[in-house]
Design a protein around this motif. Structure first.
Motif, mmCIF file in Angstrom:
data_model
loop_
_atom_site.group_PDB
_atom_site.id
_atom_site.type_symbol
_atom_site.label_atom_id
_atom_site.label_comp_id
_atom_site.label_asym_id
_atom_site.label_seq_id
_atom_site.Cartn_x
_atom_site.Cartn_y
_atom_site.Cartn_z
ATOM 1 N N LEU A 307 0.834 -1.205 0.000
ATOM 2 C CA LEU A 307 0.000 0.000 0.000
ATOM 3 C C LEU A 307 0.874 1.263 0.000
ATOM 4 C CD1 LEU A 307 -1.899 -2.227 1.902
ATOM 5 C CD2 LEU A 307 -3.413 -0.409 1.216
ATOM 6 N N GLU A 308 1.996 1.174 0.701
ATOM 7 C CA GLU A 308 2.911 2.315 0.755
ATOM 8 C C GLU A 308 3.499 2.574 -0.641
ATOM 9 O OE1 GLU A 308 3.509 4.472 3.088
ATOM 10 O OE2 GLU A 308 5.083 5.436 1.884
ATOM 11 N N HIS A 309 3.967 1.499 -1.275
ATOM 12 C CA HIS A 309 4.548 1.608 -2.616
ATOM 13 C C HIS A 309 3.495 2.133 -3.594
ATOM 14 C CE1 HIS A 309 6.690 -0.608 -6.161
ATOM 15 N NE2 HIS A 309 7.089 0.642 -6.070
ATOM 16 N N TYR A 310 2.285 1.613 -3.465
ATOM 17 C CA TYR A 310 1.197 2.040 -4.364
ATOM 18 C C TYR A 310 0.976 3.555 -4.238
ATOM 19 C CZ TYR A 310 -3.405 2.884 -6.264
ATOM 20 O OH TYR A 310 -4.445 3.407 -6.997
ATOM 21 N N CYS A 311 0.821 4.033 -2.994
ATOM 22 C CA CYS A 311 0.549 5.466 -2.796
ATOM 23 C C CYS A 311 1.709 6.303 -3.324
ATOM 24 C CB CYS A 311 0.300 5.766 -1.313
ATOM 25 S SG CYS A 311 -1.290 5.124 -0.736
ATOM 26 N N ARG A 312 2.924 5.874 -3.058
ATOM 27 C CA ARG A 312 4.083 6.671 -3.505
ATOM 28 C C ARG A 312 4.153 6.726 -5.029
ATOM 29 N NH1 ARG A 312 8.585 4.307 -2.289
ATOM 30 N NH2 ARG A 312 8.015 2.925 -0.595
ATOM 31 N N ARG A 313 3.929 5.577 -5.667
ATOM 32 C CA ARG A 313 3.984 5.542 -7.141
ATOM 33 C C ARG A 313 2.952 6.488 -7.747
ATOM 34 N NH1 ARG A 313 6.160 0.869 -10.145
ATOM 35 N NH2 ARG A 313 4.753 1.503 -11.787
ATOM 36 N N VAL A 314 1.728 6.370 -7.269
ATOM 37 C CA VAL A 314 0.645 7.151 -7.876
ATOM 38 C C VAL A 314 0.823 8.639 -7.542
ATOM 39 C CG1 VAL A 314 -1.848 7.437 -8.018
ATOM 40 C CG2 VAL A 314 -0.882 5.159 -7.861
ATOM 41 N N GLU A 315 1.285 8.924 -6.318
ATOM 42 C CA GLU A 315 1.539 10.333 -5.966
ATOM 43 C C GLU A 315 2.651 10.919 -6.842
ATOM 44 O OE1 GLU A 315 0.093 9.627 -1.363
ATOM 45 O OE2 GLU A 315 2.233 9.781 -1.770
ATOM 46 N N GLY A 316 3.529 10.038 -7.344
ATOM 47 C CA GLY A 316 4.616 10.483 -8.222
ATOM 48 C C GLY A 316 4.202 10.530 -9.684
ATOM 49 N N GLY A 317 2.929 10.257 -9.991
ATOM 50 C CA GLY A 317 2.446 10.389 -11.373
ATOM 51 C C GLY A 317 2.442 9.095 -12.171
#
Ligand code: SF4
Length: 439
Positions: A307-317
């Motif tokens: 979930l952490e990786h998912y949020c970071r990826r999507v927040e990064g575009g």
């Protein structure tokens, strides 16, 4: 148990495990090329108030602040797909428990409706969320199908499933369902048969309750658990008696078919055309959110389960996709054969349009085997499931989803420490009154 059950399961287990092997890391961080036609959008909301021991879905305990960050990322990913040219026809929100934070869910539904005109919106929920005010909000948000996870009305089984305290006993669940009738075009109830400890009289009692309630749709699944979760589930719930699976399924057909039509081998609807989440009638579908799968242009994609990786990826575009696998032509034909016959028939005109005569040549062994055991009937216009074939397809689909659950289990094993830490933090927050669900 039909004579072919064990060998059939052994063969398909190997085939599905091979088909679900994600060998390639996704090359692109962006969504795949958009299909020409509008497709189904699946959104995964992996939060639950309690974690049921039999469940193999990708889910963690609800934690309010983290859940809000996740929904924000989910909406960003939806917009990313839209900007990449995807248009959506149907929306399915599953989990987890998508209604665990009603405000976030409603904001997400409004976003998707603003981007694409939707034919259907289906959301999953649990019995404790069937409050009149919440039901009215979902109806006003355009929800056309509400699917309630009930599993059983038997108090003893609900206790074994660790659901009774949180979601209520059988009588209370029935009362809440009665209050939810007539609000949505389709009210679906999800049930499980062949649970550990479940007897035929217990199943009979569940069927009595369902027929009294007269809901629009009933989905009756066999228990499907990932291999990695099976021993934990068996420790807390016991072992299911596989010999009861076929008699139980027959009993379900005997009791439900006079009043319902089979929308698929395990979904029974009062009206024609009611949506069944497992019927894939569109070629492509997109899954957004952590642990979601997509199938676009013959390639399967999986998003990250962290979930952490998912949020970071999507927040990064970027999109949440981290793995992909291109299916060969024969694998895609098999997938079509499995999914479309699950709905009862596969029309020759559709086969010819999609695959030409190659379909009959390349799948000759599968077609001959299913016909030989009496699972299919080859009519002039279509291949159709027989009654025995319906049971066969329940087994095939359960094995397919077991293979999907195994993939989930393997992916979650890699991030077990993160999931454990998340669950622990969510428990502490709930004890401190921080994670109270907003319904
Ligand atoms: S069965 Fe439903 S409520 Fe229970 S853990 Fe799984 S997704 Fe959550």
């Amino acid at each position: 148990m039909p004579w072919f059950e064990r060998p059939l399961l052994a063969v398909v287990h190997r085939a599905y495990a091979r088909a679900m092997r994600f060998a390639e890391e996704a090359r692109a961080l962006q969504p795949p090329p958009a299909p020409a036609a509008p497709c189904q959008l699946y959104l995964h909301v992996p939060f639950c108030e309690v974690l049921c021991p039999f469940c193999s879905f990708h889910r963690v305990r609800h934690h309010a602040p983290k859940t809000r960050r996740y929904f924000d990322a989910l909406r960003r990913e939806i917009v990313l797909y839209h900007e990449a040219g995807f248009r959506f026809r149907d929306l399915y929100v599953g989990g987890g428990t998508p209604t665990v934070d009603a405000d976030e869910l409603l904001e997400t539904l409004a976003l998707v409706r603003g981007l694409s005109p939707l034919h259907t919106i289906s959301i999953e929920t649990n019995p404790n969320h069937l409050q009149p005010a919440a039901l009215a909000r979902w109806r006003d948000a355009g929800v056309t199908r509400l699917s309630v996870g009930v599993q059983s009305f038997d108090d003893g089984l609900l206790e074994r499933m660790a659901r009774r305290t949180k979601y209520g006993g059988g009588a209370q669940i029935a009362e809440r369902l009665a209050g939810a009738r007539g609000i949505f075009p389709t009210l679906n109830v999800d049930m499980i048969f062949n649970l550990p400890g479940q007897t035929l009289p217990m199943l009979e009692h569940d069927l009595d309750r369902l027929l009294e309630l007269d809901v629009d749709q009933v989905s009756f699944y066999p228990l499907m658990t990932a291999r990695s979760a099976r021993s934990k589930m068996e420790r807390s719930m016991g072992v299911a008696d596989a010999r009861l699976r076929h008699p139980m399924y027959e009993r379900i057909l005997e009791r439900l078919l006079p009043r319902y039509r089979a929308a698929s081998a395990w979904c029974f609807s009062r009206s024609a055309g009611a949506f069944d989440e497992y019927i894939i009638d569109q070629d492509d579908y997109v899954g957004a959110g952590s642990g979601a799968f997509s199938y676009v242009g013959g390639t399967m994609y999986s998003t990250t389960f962290s979930l952490e990786h998912y949020c970071r990826r999507v927040e990064g575009g970027a999109s949440g996709i981290t793995q992909q696998r291109l299916l060969g032509e024969r694998e895609r034909m098999r997938y079509d054969f499995l999914m479309r016959l699950f709905g009862g028939e596969l029309r020759h005109a559709d086969i010819r349009r999609r695959w030409g005569r190659a379909f009959y040549l390349r799948l000759a062994p599968e077609l001959a085997a299913m016909r030989a055991i009496g699972a299919t009937r080859h009519d002039a216009d279509a291949i159709r499931l027989t009654r025995l074939g319906m049971y066969c397809w329940v087994l095939l689909m359960a094995e397919f989803f077991n293979a999907v659950n195994d993939v989930r289990g393997q992916m979650r094993e890699h991030i077990q420490a993160e999931l454990d830490a998340w669950n622990e933090e969510a428990c502490l927050a709930a004890e401190a009154g921080v994670g109270t669900p907003r319904t």
